[in-house]
Every structure is written in C-alpha cells, then in structure tokens.
Design a protein around this motif. Structure first.
Motif, PDB file in Angstrom:
ATOM      1  N   ARG A  12      15.048  59.354  69.635  1.00  0.00           N
ATOM      2  CA  ARG A  12      13.940  59.953  70.394  1.00  0.00           C
ATOM      3  C   ARG A  12      12.649  59.228  70.086  1.00  0.00           C
ATOM      4  O   ARG A  12      12.320  59.048  68.929  1.00  0.00           O
ATOM      5  N   GLU A  13      11.900  58.848  71.079  1.00  0.00           N
ATOM      6  CA  GLU A  13      12.237  58.827  72.477  1.00  0.00           C
ATOM      7  C   GLU A  13      12.676  57.415  72.819  1.00  0.00           C
ATOM      8  O   GLU A  13      12.166  56.477  72.243  1.00  0.00           O
ATOM      9  N   HIS A  14      13.593  57.255  73.762  1.00  0.00           N
ATOM     10  CA  HIS A  14      13.911  55.906  74.241  1.00  0.00           C
ATOM     11  C   HIS A  14      12.972  55.603  75.400  1.00  0.00           C
ATOM     12  O   HIS A  14      12.866  56.375  76.342  1.00  0.00           O
ATOM     13  N   LEU A  15      12.277  54.480  75.271  1.00  0.00           N
ATOM     14  CA  LEU A  15      11.296  54.083  76.277  1.00  0.00           C
ATOM     15  C   LEU A  15      11.997  53.340  77.411  1.00  0.00           C
ATOM     16  O   LEU A  15      12.676  52.347  77.173  1.00  0.00           O
ATOM     17  N   HIS A  16      11.824  53.826  78.641  1.00  0.00           N
ATOM     18  CA  HIS A  16      12.457  53.188  79.795  1.00  0.00           C
ATOM     19  C   HIS A  16      11.521  52.311  80.603  1.00  0.00           C
ATOM     20  O   HIS A  16      11.973  51.389  81.278  1.00  0.00           O
ATOM     21  N   TRP A  17      10.198  52.607  80.545  1.00  0.00           N
ATOM     22  CA  TRP A  17       9.322  51.883  81.471  1.00  0.00           C
ATOM     23  C   TRP A  17       7.868  52.172  81.149  1.00  0.00           C
ATOM     24  O   TRP A  17       7.524  53.297  80.802  1.00  0.00           O
ATOM     25  N   ILE A  18       7.016  51.143  81.230  1.00  0.00           N
ATOM     26  CA  ILE A  18       5.559  51.364  81.173  1.00  0.00           C
ATOM     27  C   ILE A  18       4.886  50.471  82.218  1.00  0.00           C
ATOM     28  O   ILE A  18       5.125  49.263  82.260  1.00  0.00           O
ATOM     29  N   VAL A  19       4.060  51.099  83.046  1.00  0.00           N
ATOM     30  CA  VAL A  19       3.223  50.374  83.998  1.00  0.00           C
ATOM     31  C   VAL A  19       1.786  50.805  83.713  1.00  0.00           C
ATOM     32  O   VAL A  19       1.498  51.999  83.637  1.00  0.00           O
ATOM     33  N   GLU A  69       3.308  45.910  85.064  1.00  0.00           N
ATOM     34  CA  GLU A  69       4.482  46.364  84.308  1.00  0.00           C
ATOM     35  C   GLU A  69       4.471  45.664  82.950  1.00  0.00           C
ATOM     36  O   GLU A  69       4.648  44.455  82.888  1.00  0.00           O
ATOM     37  N   ILE A  70       4.232  46.427  81.868  1.00  0.00           N
ATOM     38  CA  ILE A  70       4.221  45.798  80.541  1.00  0.00           C
ATOM     39  C   ILE A  70       5.523  46.029  79.788  1.00  0.00           C
ATOM     40  O   ILE A  70       5.820  45.333  78.832  1.00  0.00           O
ATOM     41  N   VAL A  71       6.317  47.020  80.227  1.00  0.00           N
ATOM     42  CA  VAL A  71       7.685  47.195  79.720  1.00  0.00           C
ATOM     43  C   VAL A  71       8.549  47.380  80.956  1.00  0.00           C
ATOM     44  O   VAL A  71       8.346  48.322  81.724  1.00  0.00           O
ATOM     45  N   SER A  72       9.488  46.462  81.169  1.00  0.00           N
ATOM     46  CA  SER A  72      10.287  46.481  82.396  1.00  0.00           C
ATOM     47  C   SER A  72      11.170  47.723  82.470  1.00  0.00           C
ATOM     48  O   SER A  72      11.505  48.332  81.457  1.00  0.00           O
ATOM     49  N   TYR A  73      11.549  48.080  83.689  1.00  0.00           N
ATOM     50  CA  TYR A  73      12.376  49.271  83.934  1.00  0.00           C
ATOM     51  C   TYR A  73      13.755  49.079  83.323  1.00  0.00           C
ATOM     52  O   TYR A  73      14.439  48.088  83.588  1.00  0.00           O
ATOM     53  N   ASP A  74      14.143  50.005  82.481  1.00  0.00           N
ATOM     54  CA  ASP A  74      15.446  49.998  81.823  1.00  0.00           C
ATOM     55  C   ASP A  74      16.265  51.120  82.464  1.00  0.00           C
ATOM     56  O   ASP A  74      15.939  52.299  82.306  1.00  0.00           O
ATOM     57  N   THR A  75      17.297  50.762  83.206  1.00  0.00           N
ATOM     58  CA  THR A  75      18.112  51.747  83.929  1.00  0.00           C
ATOM     59  C   THR A  75      18.668  52.807  82.980  1.00  0.00           C
ATOM     60  O   THR A  75      19.283  52.470  81.975  1.00  0.00           O
ATOM     61  N   PRO A  76      18.425  54.091  83.287  1.00  0.00           N
ATOM     62  CA  PRO A  76      19.002  55.156  82.457  1.00  0.00           C
ATOM     63  C   PRO A  76      20.527  55.119  82.498  1.00  0.00           C
ATOM     64  O   PRO A  76      21.117  54.989  83.570  1.00  0.00           O
TER      65      PRO A  76
END
Length: 175
Positions: free
Chosen positions: A84-91, A105-112
C-alpha cells in the motif's frame, strides 16, 4: 449537497486509508474506453482498464494547475496490502477546465492487474499550490503514500476523487 459526494469515499475507505476528509470543489469525470464512466464503488472489468482513461476536470480557470494521482491501496491483496499504496499513474500541470491530455505525465499509466481479491483504484485530483513544474516523480510505485507525496510537493487536500473496484475476471465472485 457536497457531503453526499464524499460519502462513498468514506464507506470505501479511500478517505481514511489514502487521503484525509476533504471538500470536493472541482468536477472530475473519468471515462474508460470512451464509454465506461467511473462511479464510486462500482466494478469495472479488467479488460476495460487496460489503456489509460480520459479524465476531464473543471476547475476555476486555465491558470490553475492540477495533479492527478491514481493508486491501488489494496496491493498486492486486500487482506494483506503490504505494498500500500501501489502507484498507477501521475499527471501534473493539468490546466483547469481541460482534460489530462493537456498535462504532463510524470509516471506512466500502469494497467491495473488485480490478482487476488477485489481491489480499489482511486483517482485523486489535487490543486497545485506552488504552480506548474513543481511536482516531482516519486522513486518507486510500491509503498507510495499519497498524503506524504502531496505534502512534499505542495499539494493541499484533494479537490476531487473517485474510485472503482476491479478483480480478476476468472476469479470466483467473492471478496
């Protein structure tokens, strides 16, 4: 009126486990596959969340800047969420009254990919107090802490949030 908006976030423990109580003040609409709108606590099948969603935000004006964070507070499993927590995305640097394609987008989208149990995936929108180019990418996706990240990057309480549930499609339908 607004209190009703945050009730599902309290029931779903997004407020409490991920962020503190806040007053929603900006409209945010999260849509997967151009048709599946995210509603608090509703389930979305994993095959619909493979690509990043469209996120539209309200906000006062184009001069305001926002940061969107997507986390899974139930990683790797709801019964033992030790990552906790797993980071999936930051824009970041999203101008008000636009959608996230205008942000950075500074952290790319990580598919759940929920493997065990029902996972919550939360989208949290923060107003950037210090202006643009001020939010820095974290060093890791695992053991991410939204509260700490917000404090370190000059983000106040969220201005909007929504979450959905997902579980492995082949799994038996129980929590």
């Amino acid at each position: 009126m607004m209190a009703r908006g945050i009730e599902p976030l309290i029931v779903g423990r997004v407020i409490g486990e991920v962020v503190d109580i806040f007053n929603p003040s900006v409209k945010m609409v999260v849509t997967y596959n151009s048709s599946k709108q995210v509603s608090n606590g509703h389930e979305i099948m994993p095959n619909l969340i493979v690509s990043k969603p469209r996120v539209e935000i309200g906000g006062e004006d184009m001069r305001s800047a926002y940061t969107l964070i997507m986390v899974d507070p139930d990683a790797p499993s709801p019964s033992d969420p030790y990552l906790r927590e797993h980071l999936h995305w930051i824009v970041t640097d999203i101008p008000g009254t636009t959608d996230i394609s205008f942000g950075k987008e500074i952290v790319s989208y990580d598919t759940p990919k929920p493997v065990v149990g029902i996972h919550r995936y939360a989208f949290l929108l923060f107003k950037q107090i210090r202006g643009r180019q001020t939010v820095r990418a974290p060093s890791s996706r695992d053991c991410f802490n939204t509260r700490r990240f917000a404090a370190e990057n000059g983000l106040d309480l969220p201005v909007a949030a929504v979450y959905f549930n997902a579980q492995r499609e082949t799994a038996a339908r129980r929590r």
